[in-house]
Design a protein around this motif. Sequence first.
Motif, PDB file in Angstrom:
ATOM      1  N   ARG A 155      49.974 -78.175  51.824  1.00 52.82           N
ATOM      2  CA  ARG A 155      50.984 -77.999  50.776  1.00 52.82           C
ATOM      3  C   ARG A 155      52.170 -78.911  51.021  1.00 52.82           C
ATOM      4  O   ARG A 155      52.695 -79.532  50.101  1.00 52.82           O
ATOM      5  N   ALA A 156      52.584 -78.996  52.288  1.00 47.60           N
ATOM      6  CA  ALA A 156      53.709 -79.862  52.627  1.00 47.60           C
ATOM      7  C   ALA A 156      53.389 -81.323  52.299  1.00 47.60           C
ATOM      8  O   ALA A 156      54.200 -82.039  51.715  1.00 47.60           O
ATOM      9  N   HIS A 157      52.167 -81.746  52.674  1.00 49.51           N
ATOM     10  CA  HIS A 157      51.764 -83.122  52.379  1.00 49.51           C
ATOM     11  C   HIS A 157      51.789 -83.392  50.882  1.00 49.51           C
ATOM     12  O   HIS A 157      52.318 -84.396  50.415  1.00 49.51           O
ATOM     13  N   LEU A 158      51.208 -82.463  50.131  1.00 49.71           N
ATOM     14  CA  LEU A 158      51.121 -82.667  48.691  1.00 49.71           C
ATOM     15  C   LEU A 158      52.496 -82.640  48.040  1.00 49.71           C
ATOM     16  O   LEU A 158      52.747 -83.351  47.073  1.00 49.71           O
ATOM     17  N   SER A 159      53.368 -81.826  48.610  1.00 47.15           N
ATOM     18  CA  SER A 159      54.719 -81.756  48.091  1.00 47.15           C
ATOM     19  C   SER A 159      55.422 -83.104  48.244  1.00 47.15           C
ATOM     20  O   SER A 159      56.064 -83.601  47.317  1.00 47.15           O
ATOM     21  N   SER A 183      51.915 -95.219  32.463  1.00 44.65           N
ATOM     22  CA  SER A 183      50.871 -94.215  32.271  1.00 44.65           C
ATOM     23  C   SER A 183      50.178 -93.896  33.593  1.00 44.65           C
ATOM     24  O   SER A 183      49.863 -92.736  33.888  1.00 44.65           O
ATOM     25  N   LEU A 184      49.947 -94.927  34.390  1.00 48.04           N
ATOM     26  CA  LEU A 184      49.309 -94.755  35.692  1.00 48.04           C
ATOM     27  C   LEU A 184      50.127 -93.823  36.580  1.00 48.04           C
ATOM     28  O   LEU A 184      49.611 -92.859  37.150  1.00 48.04           O
ATOM     29  N   VAL A 185      51.406 -94.084  36.668  1.00 45.43           N
ATOM     30  CA  VAL A 185      52.267 -93.284  37.535  1.00 45.43           C
ATOM     31  C   VAL A 185      52.404 -91.869  36.985  1.00 45.43           C
ATOM     32  O   VAL A 185      52.416 -90.890  37.741  1.00 45.43           O
ATOM     33  N   GLN A 186      52.479 -91.780  35.664  1.00 50.62           N
ATOM     34  CA  GLN A 186      52.533 -90.468  35.019  1.00 50.62           C
ATOM     35  C   GLN A 186      51.297 -89.645  35.397  1.00 50.62           C
ATOM     36  O   GLN A 186      51.384 -88.472  35.763  1.00 50.62           O
ATOM     37  N   HIS A 187      50.152 -90.307  35.328  1.00 48.25           N
ATOM     38  CA  HIS A 187      48.906 -89.613  35.644  1.00 48.25           C
ATOM     39  C   HIS A 187      48.847 -89.211  37.108  1.00 48.25           C
ATOM     40  O   HIS A 187      48.408 -88.105  37.444  1.00 48.25           O
ATOM     41  N   ASP A 188      49.303 -90.088  37.997  1.00 47.05           N
ATOM     42  CA  ASP A 188      49.351 -89.757  39.419  1.00 47.05           C
ATOM     43  C   ASP A 188      50.217 -88.521  39.634  1.00 47.05           C
ATOM     44  O   ASP A 188      49.862 -87.629  40.426  1.00 47.05           O
ATOM     45  N   THR A 189      51.344 -88.492  38.946  1.00 44.47           N
ATOM     46  CA  THR A 189      52.239 -87.346  39.090  1.00 44.47           C
ATOM     47  C   THR A 189      51.559 -86.061  38.645  1.00 44.47           C
ATOM     48  O   THR A 189      51.614 -85.038  39.340  1.00 44.47           O
ATOM     49  N   GLU A 190      50.905 -86.126  37.495  1.00 45.66           N
ATOM     50  CA  GLU A 190      50.220 -84.932  36.993  1.00 45.66           C
ATOM     51  C   GLU A 190      49.133 -84.481  37.951  1.00 45.66           C
ATOM     52  O   GLU A 190      48.960 -83.278  38.191  1.00 45.66           O
ATOM     53  N   ALA A 191      48.403 -85.453  38.504  1.00 40.59           N
ATOM     54  CA  ALA A 191      47.345 -85.106  39.449  1.00 40.59           C
ATOM     55  C   ALA A 191      47.938 -84.413  40.675  1.00 40.59           C
ATOM     56  O   ALA A 191      47.392 -83.414  41.160  1.00 40.59           O
ATOM     57  N   ALA A 192      49.055 -84.933  41.154  1.00 43.44           N
ATOM     58  CA  ALA A 192      49.710 -84.318  42.318  1.00 43.44           C
ATOM     59  C   ALA A 192      50.169 -82.903  41.984  1.00 43.44           C
ATOM     60  O   ALA A 192      50.036 -81.985  42.806  1.00 43.44           O
ATOM     61  N   GLU A 193      50.681 -82.719  40.774  1.00 44.82           N
ATOM     62  CA  GLU A 193      51.116 -81.381  40.366  1.00 44.82           C
ATOM     63  C   GLU A 193      49.929 -80.424  40.304  1.00 44.82           C
ATOM     64  O   GLU A 193      50.019 -79.269  40.721  1.00 44.82           O
ATOM     65  N   HIS A 194      48.828 -80.934  39.779  1.00 50.59           N
ATOM     66  CA  HIS A 194      47.623 -80.118  39.684  1.00 50.59           C
ATOM     67  C   HIS A 194      47.134 -79.701  41.068  1.00 50.59           C
ATOM     68  O   HIS A 194      46.816 -78.539  41.307  1.00 50.59           O
ATOM     69  N   ASP A 195      47.105 -80.661  41.994  1.00 48.97           N
ATOM     70  CA  ASP A 195      46.698 -80.382  43.363  1.00 48.97           C
ATOM     71  C   ASP A 195      47.597 -79.325  43.987  1.00 48.97           C
ATOM     72  O   ASP A 195      47.121 -78.387  44.635  1.00 48.97           O
ATOM     73  N   LEU A 196      48.882 -79.505  43.784  1.00 48.02           N
ATOM     74  CA  LEU A 196      49.842 -78.599  44.402  1.00 48.02           C
ATOM     75  C   LEU A 196      49.676 -77.177  43.875  1.00 48.02           C
ATOM     76  O   LEU A 196      49.697 -76.203  44.648  1.00 48.02           O
ATOM     77  N   SER A 197      49.494 -77.053  42.571  1.00 45.48           N
ATOM     78  CA  SER A 197      49.369 -75.705  42.012  1.00 45.48           C
ATOM     79  C   SER A 197      48.069 -75.056  42.490  1.00 45.48           C
ATOM     80  O   SER A 197      48.004 -73.846  42.689  1.00 45.48           O
ATOM     81  N   TRP A 198      47.059 -75.892  42.703  1.00 50.04           N
ATOM     82  CA  TRP A 198      45.800 -75.361  43.238  1.00 50.04           C
ATOM     83  C   TRP A 198      46.000 -74.816  44.641  1.00 50.04           C
ATOM     84  O   TRP A 198      45.580 -73.681  44.951  1.00 50.04           O
ATOM     85  N   ILE A 199      46.660 -75.596  45.489  1.00 55.21           N
ATOM     86  CA  ILE A 199      46.934 -75.139  46.853  1.00 55.21           C
ATOM     87  C   ILE A 199      47.754 -73.860  46.835  1.00 55.21           C
ATOM     88  O   ILE A 199      47.512 -72.937  47.627  1.00 55.21           O
ATOM     89  N   ASP A 200      48.697 -73.805  45.920  1.00 55.14           N
ATOM     90  CA  ASP A 200      49.527 -72.596  45.846  1.00 55.14           C
ATOM     91  C   ASP A 200      48.674 -71.375  45.511  1.00 55.14           C
ATOM     92  O   ASP A 200      48.872 -70.299  46.080  1.00 55.14           O
ATOM     93  N   ARG A 201      47.715 -71.576  44.620  1.00 52.05           N
ATOM     94  CA  ARG A 201      46.813 -70.461  44.301  1.00 52.05           C
ATOM     95  C   ARG A 201      45.987 -70.070  45.505  1.00 52.05           C
ATOM     96  O   ARG A 201      45.782 -68.886  45.793  1.00 52.05           O
ATOM     97  N   LEU A 202      45.505 -71.071  46.258  1.00 54.57           N
ATOM     98  CA  LEU A 202      44.723 -70.786  47.465  1.00 54.57           C
ATOM     99  C   LEU A 202      45.550 -70.007  48.475  1.00 54.57           C
ATOM    100  O   LEU A 202      45.087 -69.029  49.064  1.00 54.57           O
ATOM    101  N   ILE A 203      46.787 -70.456  48.664  1.00 51.88           N
ATOM    102  CA  ILE A 203      47.661 -69.785  49.628  1.00 51.88           C
ATOM    103  C   ILE A 203      47.920 -68.345  49.198  1.00 51.88           C
ATOM    104  O   ILE A 203      47.861 -67.410  50.006  1.00 51.88           O
TER     105      ILE A 203
END
Lengths: 236, 236
Positions: B149-153, B175-195
């Motif tokens: 979570r810390a890494h993804l944050s 658009s590329l950077v926007q998409h990267d940001t969204e992907a990072a947000e998606h990853d983070l919310s997933w980890i939060d659900r796992l935690i």
Amino acid sequence: MCYRGGVLELAILGLLKEQDLHGYELKKRLSEMLGFASGVSFGSLYPALARLEAAGAVTAAAPAGASRSVPMTGSLAGELAAFRALRAPVRGRRGKKVYRITPTGESLFGELLGAESSVSEEDRVFALRLAFARYLPPESRLGMLELRRAHLSQRLARARARLSAARDRDSYTQSLVQHDTEAAEHDLSWIDRLIASERATSATATPALTAGASRPEIDSPTISGLHPATPQEEFA
Amino acid sequence: MCYRGGVLELAILGLLKEQDLHGYELKKRLSEMLGFASGVSFGSLYPALARLEAAGAVTAAAPAGASRSVPMTGSLAGELAAFRALRAPVRGRRGKKVYRITPTGESLFGELLGAESSVSEEDRVFALRLAFARYLPPESRLGMLELRRAHLSQRLARARARLSAARDRDSYTQSLVQHDTEAAEHDLSWIDRLIASERATSATATPALTAGASRPEIDSPTISGLHPATPQEEFA
DNA sequence: GTCATCATGTAAGCCGTTACATGATTGC
DNA sequence: GCAATCATGTAACGGCTTACATGATGAC
């Protein structure tokens, strides 16, 4: 010829197309602007620059401010400085070495931008190509996007197959595969939006071309639906 | 000791913990089950197996079905077959070579599962660790998830910084950077659900442990909110 | 009997990282 | 003058991919 450059070379040349840069600054841009796997090391950057210079794709020049036109003062210090400057004419006594792209480098850039990429580095190469997409003619842009779409489509299919196969596995694995699938779906829908806006642009731009629009070669799509109005409401 | 194994070794040992496998099958599982960067080549798999065998982490055995108990028929063909089988006892005349994990391998697996990983391979290592999370004690699981979570944050913060910096760039880069940001947000919310589900499980499991629940070491969380009810409606 | 697939391994080479070594510039 | 940062390079090392070489198995 036949310079088998990799991802790094493409990134360097693309950045140098915009402006002259020295290695240290190049590294910063590589990390910060392109993201680029979070950091390229000097140990790979400088050799890459040396290879590019040897191939004639870039030239090293003294930085703009330090013109070093020896003032001929007759002073000992001045003579010594001039001597040292002449001994290493390209870079001021191991100072900054500013690189500039050459016509050879421009054509190499074009080749690398269109070359096939191995499967393992597909993602990084695509990100790089998209960052430099404005240098591509519209039809190549579309081709690149559609090739990417095909790859992502396959990836999604594999992810879904894994999802089915993971039915009888532990919940961690299931969640992992589920997340991979969602990520693949997200990527794919993004590419679809890019393709749609690309098509929309070329559809309006091509008639405009015959009507005498401005700079049809360099224009990039206006991208209407690219930044959606509700970009991240579920992450508030 | 001090076997500096990488990602591949961890994956091999984890798969061998479940069942004995030969190299070819191992490669299939590596690609299909774990995803694992879409393919490991034999040229890296077999040397890795050889290294693991040399380190005593795995042993090679003849496949279960081919017990090769020489029937002593007296026939020439039978004798010859027996001879060839004896000459290469570990693998039937260059046939399958089935690997089994040893106690040494088990402890190596434990070390690799807990070891630090370099930044570049962070993603792959995490995927692997999650796939084998059921072998970890609950507190290590949680620690691993929070480290991730810390890494993804951090990654998200960098992506957002790039997003701001890309304001005056072309729409492709944006658009590329926007998409990267969204992907990072998606990853983070997933980890939060796992935690969250991990915490929920340990909160209910720890009292149950003192009450005498079954197999507290191997249990994995029930994961209630892990597979959301509406997983992919926007991609229909 | 031969072809595709299964199965294991070796060797060359690329690419990149880490660690090391050096030197210049700037602020205190 | 001294430290931190800027700046460039070299050398050792390791891992991974590609290409090559070999052999077994089963289908037709």
